[in-house]
Design an enzyme around this catalytic site. Structure first.
Site, PDB file in Angstrom:
ATOM      1  N   HIS A 105     -12.758  28.199  15.717  1.00 56.67           N
ATOM      2  CA  HIS A 105     -12.213  28.344  17.073  1.00 56.67           C
ATOM      3  C   HIS A 105     -12.978  28.949  18.293  1.00 56.67           C
ATOM      4  CE1 HIS A 105      -8.546  27.694  15.028  1.00 56.67           C
ATOM      5  NE2 HIS A 105      -8.234  28.916  14.852  1.00 56.67           N
ATOM      6  N   HIS A 179      -2.608  27.922  19.996  1.00 54.06           N
ATOM      7  CA  HIS A 179      -2.542  28.353  18.648  1.00 54.06           C
ATOM      8  C   HIS A 179      -1.372  29.123  18.877  1.00 54.06           C
ATOM      9  CE1 HIS A 179      -3.880  29.969  14.763  1.00 54.06           C
ATOM     10  NE2 HIS A 179      -5.004  29.403  14.802  1.00 54.06           N
ATOM     11  N   GLU A 316      -1.036  22.700  15.744  1.00 59.22           N
ATOM     12  CA  GLU A 316      -2.057  22.676  16.594  1.00 59.22           C
ATOM     13  C   GLU A 316      -2.477  21.384  16.709  1.00 59.22           C
ATOM     14  OE1 GLU A 316      -5.037  25.909  15.236  1.00 59.22           O
ATOM     15  OE2 GLU A 316      -3.316  26.143  13.881  1.00 59.22           O
TER      16      GLU A 316
END
Length: 351
Positions: A105, A179, A316
């Site tokens: 991420h 997210h 996502e």
């Protein structure tokens, strides 16, 4: 209608503001200037009663320490990259391994922790926010100075549109997503496993024991990953499957079977009790379904709610994990001067 209020401050003293978008139906979305975080999404049930359908925290500190990337914009690269390493144009880049031996991420300080510039707007039938930031060349060791813009739009049809745009002055890789953790009965209503999910997918991206793609597809038919017919999220989550065994639930990239780069209906979530439906439209090639397997942090969530596994799910929309290391996957390369341009819509309704 758009309102703005001070939400808190980061340890550095930077102010974090909360912007609340409200449409003519009374549905609302709250976005933080830190991380572009979706903090609230309040939508009506079949009787018109509002509930906040995403998890989150009551303070800046909660978002910084409570884990899970709750509601945040993710970048430059959402999901995992093996060994934190990829090669682009013959040059190998070593990124931070901030998730065991993986890059996750965006690294140590991803877009989820940044203070974004925010410009509100209102037009007929909708209101929204234009968020912007610059990720300098070499930030988190990614190449290229990346100018990023994300537009959140709430429509009077109870749609939340997320439009991602970016331009780099050097070739780079990018894979942005949001997210948020969804529970259509309300974030504080308990387990999400009785809610239904449909995904237009015949296969997931096969992963190894480190959650890294093998480069192959894992057929969904006859497995817990078959959501071609809407079914309860908990129907197969405890079944013995070689792919589920690694994650203790879902944490997998579902490959859309009808992907052609255009905005299409690709997934739908439904809560039978409240009647709320969330339909996901996207132009991305897949969606990471995450069933909150690691929601065990001691930091309490909104309203003091205790974190527990499987309180909500993430959907996502994105490219597959580790795509820069797999030539057979849809590319995440962004060439210098070209525009990264992708849209996802979460459309809410009832039945």
């Amino acid at each position: 209608m758009i309102t703005k209020e001070l939400f808190g401050k980061k340890p550095c003293g930077c102010e974090v503001y909360a912007y609340t978008l409200t449409n003519k139906n009374g549905a609302s979305v709250q976005v933080l200037s830190m991380g572009g975080i979706l903090r609230k999404i309040e939508m009506p049930d079949r009787n018109g009663n509002m509930a906040d359908v995403i998890c989150g925290f009551d303070s800046v500190e909660g978002y910084l320490t409570g884990g899970g990337y709750q509601g945040a914009l993710i970048g430059r690269y959402g999901n995992r990259i093996k060994d934190g390493r990829f090669t682009l144009n013959g040059v190998t880049y070593q990124l931070a391994c901030n998730d065991a031996n993986r890059h996750l991420h965006g690294g140590n300080v991803g877009f989820n922790q940044k203070i974004w510039d925010v410009v509100p707007f209102e037009t007929a039938g909708e209101c929204g926010l234009i968020l912007g930031l610059v990720s300098e060349d070499g930030e988190e060791n990614y190449p290229g100075r990346l100018e990023v813009k994300v537009t959140y739009t709430l429509t009077d049809k109870n749609e939340l549109k997320i439009h991602y745009e970016a331009v780099s002055d050097k070739d780079t890789v990018i894979n942005m997503t949001n997210h948020s953790y969804f529970n259509l009965a309300g974030f504080n209503s308990g387990s999400v496993l009785s809610q239904y999910l449909w995904v237009d997918s015949d296969a997931i991206t096969e992963i190894d024991g480190d959650f890294i793609p093998t480069g192959k597809e894992y057929p969904a038919a006859g497995t817990p990953f078959d959501f071609n017919t809407s079914k309860k999220l908990g129907d197969d989550i405890e079944k013995d499957d070689v792919q589920l065994a690694f994650g203790g639930g879902y944490d997998h990239n579902f490959i859309f079977k009808t992907w052609d780069g255009t905005l299409r209906r690709q997934a739908e979530m439904y809560d039978e009790k409240s009647g709320r439906v969330m339909t996901v439209y996207t132009d991305q090639p897949g969606v990471q379904l995450y069933s909150g397997n690691m929601m065990t942090d001691p930091v309490p969530m909104k309203g003091g709610m205790k974190q527990e596994r499987r309180l909500a799910i993430c959907l996502e929309t994105q490219h597959a994990p580790d795509s820069p290391n797999h030539d057979n996957f849809p590319t995440t390369k962004l060439c210098a001067g070209e525009k990264y341009d992708t849209t996802t819509v979460y459309a809410f309704g009832v039945k």
